[in-house]
Design a protein around this motif. Sequence first.
Motif, mmCIF file in Angstrom:
data_model
loop_
_atom_site.group_PDB
_atom_site.id
_atom_site.type_symbol
_atom_site.label_atom_id
_atom_site.label_comp_id
_atom_site.label_asym_id
_atom_site.label_seq_id
_atom_site.Cartn_x
_atom_site.Cartn_y
_atom_site.Cartn_z
ATOM 1 N N GLU A 1 0.775 -1.100 -0.077
ATOM 2 C CA GLU A 1 -0.131 -0.138 0.067
ATOM 3 C C GLU A 1 0.913 1.510 0.012
ATOM 4 O OE1 GLU A 1 -2.785 0.456 3.342
ATOM 5 O OE2 GLU A 1 -0.985 1.001 4.785
ATOM 6 N N ILE A 2 0.182 2.442 -0.122
ATOM 7 C CA ILE A 2 0.782 3.581 -0.089
ATOM 8 C C ILE A 2 0.094 4.142 1.228
ATOM 9 C CG2 ILE A 2 1.139 5.976 -0.941
ATOM 10 C CD1 ILE A 2 1.119 4.907 -3.721
ATOM 11 N N ALA A 3 1.147 4.665 2.307
ATOM 12 C CA ALA A 3 0.191 5.243 3.251
ATOM 13 C C ALA A 3 0.960 6.733 3.293
ATOM 14 C CB ALA A 3 0.828 4.415 4.469
ATOM 15 N N THR A 4 0.236 7.583 4.020
ATOM 16 C CA THR A 4 0.781 9.042 3.860
ATOM 17 C C THR A 4 0.553 9.556 5.505
ATOM 18 O OG1 THR A 4 0.849 11.147 2.815
ATOM 19 C CG2 THR A 4 -1.533 10.012 3.193
ATOM 20 N N VAL A 5 1.491 10.287 5.751
ATOM 21 C CA VAL A 5 1.379 11.328 7.094
ATOM 22 C C VAL A 5 1.094 12.656 6.610
ATOM 23 C CG1 VAL A 5 2.315 11.838 9.080
ATOM 24 C CG2 VAL A 5 2.717 9.570 8.313
ATOM 25 N N LEU A 6 0.151 13.294 7.058
ATOM 26 C CA LEU A 6 -0.011 14.623 6.714
ATOM 27 C C LEU A 6 0.157 15.529 8.076
ATOM 28 C CD1 LEU A 6 -3.293 14.413 5.004
ATOM 29 C CD2 LEU A 6 -1.191 14.257 3.973
ATOM 30 N N GLY A 7 0.376 16.786 7.852
ATOM 31 C CA GLY A 7 0.669 17.691 9.168
ATOM 32 C C GLY A 7 1.399 18.950 8.760
ATOM 33 N N ALA A 8 1.221 19.884 9.446
ATOM 34 C CA ALA A 8 1.690 21.135 9.065
ATOM 35 C C ALA A 8 3.358 21.286 9.399
ATOM 36 C CB ALA A 8 1.098 22.289 10.306
ATOM 37 N N ASN A 9 4.041 22.132 8.821
ATOM 38 C CA ASN A 9 5.363 22.320 8.978
ATOM 39 C C ASN A 9 5.945 22.291 10.568
ATOM 40 O OD1 ASN A 9 6.939 22.505 6.590
ATOM 41 N ND2 ASN A 9 6.417 24.835 6.412
ATOM 42 N N GLY A 10 6.770 21.415 10.990
ATOM 43 C CA GLY A 10 7.216 21.258 12.359
ATOM 44 C C GLY A 10 6.332 20.335 12.978
ATOM 45 N N ALA A 11 5.213 19.451 12.524
ATOM 46 C CA ALA A 11 4.366 18.687 13.229
ATOM 47 C C ALA A 11 5.111 17.512 13.613
ATOM 48 C CB ALA A 11 3.267 18.173 12.374
ATOM 49 N N GLY A 12 6.278 17.030 12.971
ATOM 50 C CA GLY A 12 7.241 15.939 13.379
ATOM 51 C C GLY A 12 7.294 14.772 12.268
ATOM 52 N N LYS A 13 6.755 15.101 10.937
ATOM 53 C CA LYS A 13 6.507 14.250 9.853
ATOM 54 C C LYS A 13 7.942 13.759 9.377
ATOM 55 C CE LYS A 13 4.632 17.024 6.966
ATOM 56 N NZ LYS A 13 4.930 18.138 7.596
ATOM 57 N N THR A 14 8.873 14.638 9.112
ATOM 58 C CA THR A 14 10.115 14.131 8.762
ATOM 59 C C THR A 14 10.977 13.245 9.847
ATOM 60 O OG1 THR A 14 10.668 15.990 7.309
ATOM 61 C CG2 THR A 14 12.605 14.967 8.265
ATOM 62 N N THR A 15 10.658 13.648 11.156
ATOM 63 C CA THR A 15 11.288 12.854 12.322
ATOM 64 C C THR A 15 10.792 11.591 12.329
ATOM 65 O OG1 THR A 15 11.305 15.102 13.805
ATOM 66 C CG2 THR A 15 11.586 12.868 14.863
ATOM 67 N N ILE A 16 9.695 11.270 12.015
ATOM 68 C CA ILE A 16 9.097 10.055 11.944
ATOM 69 C C ILE A 16 9.827 8.792 10.901
ATOM 70 C CG2 ILE A 16 7.316 8.298 11.102
ATOM 71 C CD1 ILE A 16 5.345 10.317 12.316
ATOM 72 N N LEU A 17 10.229 9.685 9.784
ATOM 73 C CA LEU A 17 10.738 8.848 8.768
ATOM 74 C C LEU A 17 12.347 8.480 9.152
ATOM 75 C CD1 LEU A 17 9.493 10.354 5.367
ATOM 76 C CD2 LEU A 17 8.739 8.475 6.932
ATOM 77 N N LYS A 18 12.855 9.975 9.697
ATOM 78 C CA LYS A 18 14.289 9.685 10.317
ATOM 79 C C LYS A 18 14.427 8.396 11.373
ATOM 80 C CE LYS A 18 16.316 14.076 8.873
ATOM 81 N NZ LYS A 18 16.655 15.235 9.322
ATOM 82 N N THR A 19 13.541 8.428 12.217
ATOM 83 C CA THR A 19 13.372 7.288 13.345
ATOM 84 C C THR A 19 13.346 6.058 12.741
ATOM 85 O OG1 THR A 19 12.421 9.020 14.816
ATOM 86 C CG2 THR A 19 12.368 6.615 15.453
ATOM 87 N N ILE A 20 12.526 5.893 11.615
ATOM 88 C CA ILE A 20 12.273 4.624 10.942
ATOM 89 C C ILE A 20 13.540 4.337 10.562
ATOM 90 C CG2 ILE A 20 11.092 3.315 9.040
ATOM 91 C CD1 ILE A 20 8.967 5.282 9.800
ATOM 92 N N SER A 21 14.380 5.047 9.634
ATOM 93 C CA SER A 21 15.460 4.575 8.841
ATOM 94 C C SER A 21 16.786 4.337 9.723
ATOM 95 C CB SER A 21 15.674 5.466 7.713
ATOM 96 O OG SER A 21 15.772 6.937 8.134
ATOM 97 N N GLY A 22 16.550 4.920 11.055
ATOM 98 C CA GLY A 22 18.037 4.706 11.701
ATOM 99 C C GLY A 22 18.836 5.975 12.062
ATOM 100 N N ILE A 23 18.408 7.140 11.401
ATOM 101 C CA ILE A 23 19.168 8.407 11.443
ATOM 102 C C ILE A 23 18.899 8.832 12.689
ATOM 103 C CG2 ILE A 23 19.256 10.611 10.511
ATOM 104 C CD1 ILE A 23 18.290 9.641 7.877
ATOM 105 N N ILE A 24 17.775 8.868 13.262
ATOM 106 C CA ILE A 24 17.620 9.365 14.578
ATOM 107 C C ILE A 24 17.130 8.016 15.692
ATOM 108 C CG2 ILE A 24 15.965 10.752 16.220
ATOM 109 C CD1 ILE A 24 15.710 12.743 13.774
ATOM 110 N N ASP A 25 17.711 8.086 16.925
ATOM 111 C CA ASP A 25 17.443 6.994 17.706
ATOM 112 C C ASP A 25 16.082 7.171 18.557
ATOM 113 O OD1 ASP A 25 19.554 5.621 16.587
ATOM 114 O OD2 ASP A 25 20.800 5.792 18.542
#
Length: 259
Positions: free
Chosen positions: A34-58
């Motif tokens: 599937e294609i899932a999406t995360v919506l939200g305003a600037n600064g909501a934390g969207k990019t942080t979710i992806l970085k946490t998944i991919s191991g960039i952020i612990d």
Amino acid sequence: MSAAEAILKLANVESAYGPIKAIRGVSLQVRPGEIATVLGANGAGKTTILKTISGIIDPRKGSVEFRGDNITALDPALIVQRGLSHVPEGREVFPLLSVRDNLLMGAYTRRDRDAVARDVEGVFGYFPILRERAAQQAGLLSGGQQQMLAISRALMAAPELILLDEPSLGLSPKLTKEIFEIVVRINRERGTTVLLVEQNANMALNAADYGYVLENGRIVMEDSCERLREKDDIKEFYLGMKEAGARGERRWKKKKTWR
């Protein structure tokens, strides 16, 4: 959605930058294919979710599972080897390398040279302009072409899941539409699962199957994209549809943190 069906599962994840919490108890799941999406305003934390998944952020709390395995805080290179690729916000191609060498960098963990050569031809099929620019330095490409290259480089790892961060950033509506069409085509033809972070809610909701709405680091709403498109709150605050109704407008005006 049951946990057994999910290729990706986040459970109560918290991540921070120093003392500032960026995501707070985020739980979400993505089904295979599937294609899932995360919506939200600037600064909501969207990019942080992806970085946490991919191991960039612990993460400070919670867990990330991929294909049933716990990959929380695993080294990013090992996460790629497990079949998860990340296309970051801002594209981040290797500017001094050629387009072809950028693609080969995406396949650096692979040893199946014949299959790699076939996959190079495959991404040229999705993005013919990259074939024309194969010998050109990636830094000389236009923004749209660099986004095409970044997606193609991620595909070269032969992933089961791609994390795609703001693919429309800085692009014209025409290029955005073209790239979204290709993302949907890749998903349908290759069966590649996609978790998409995107501010262009209209494009994201039309491309994706399931959606999450993030506010101040927390998931505040989730549903199929078909149903999300019909919700008054989404129409009013993301799709700009004034006919969503005064009731929905009054309800969200009370939420002082919504931006």
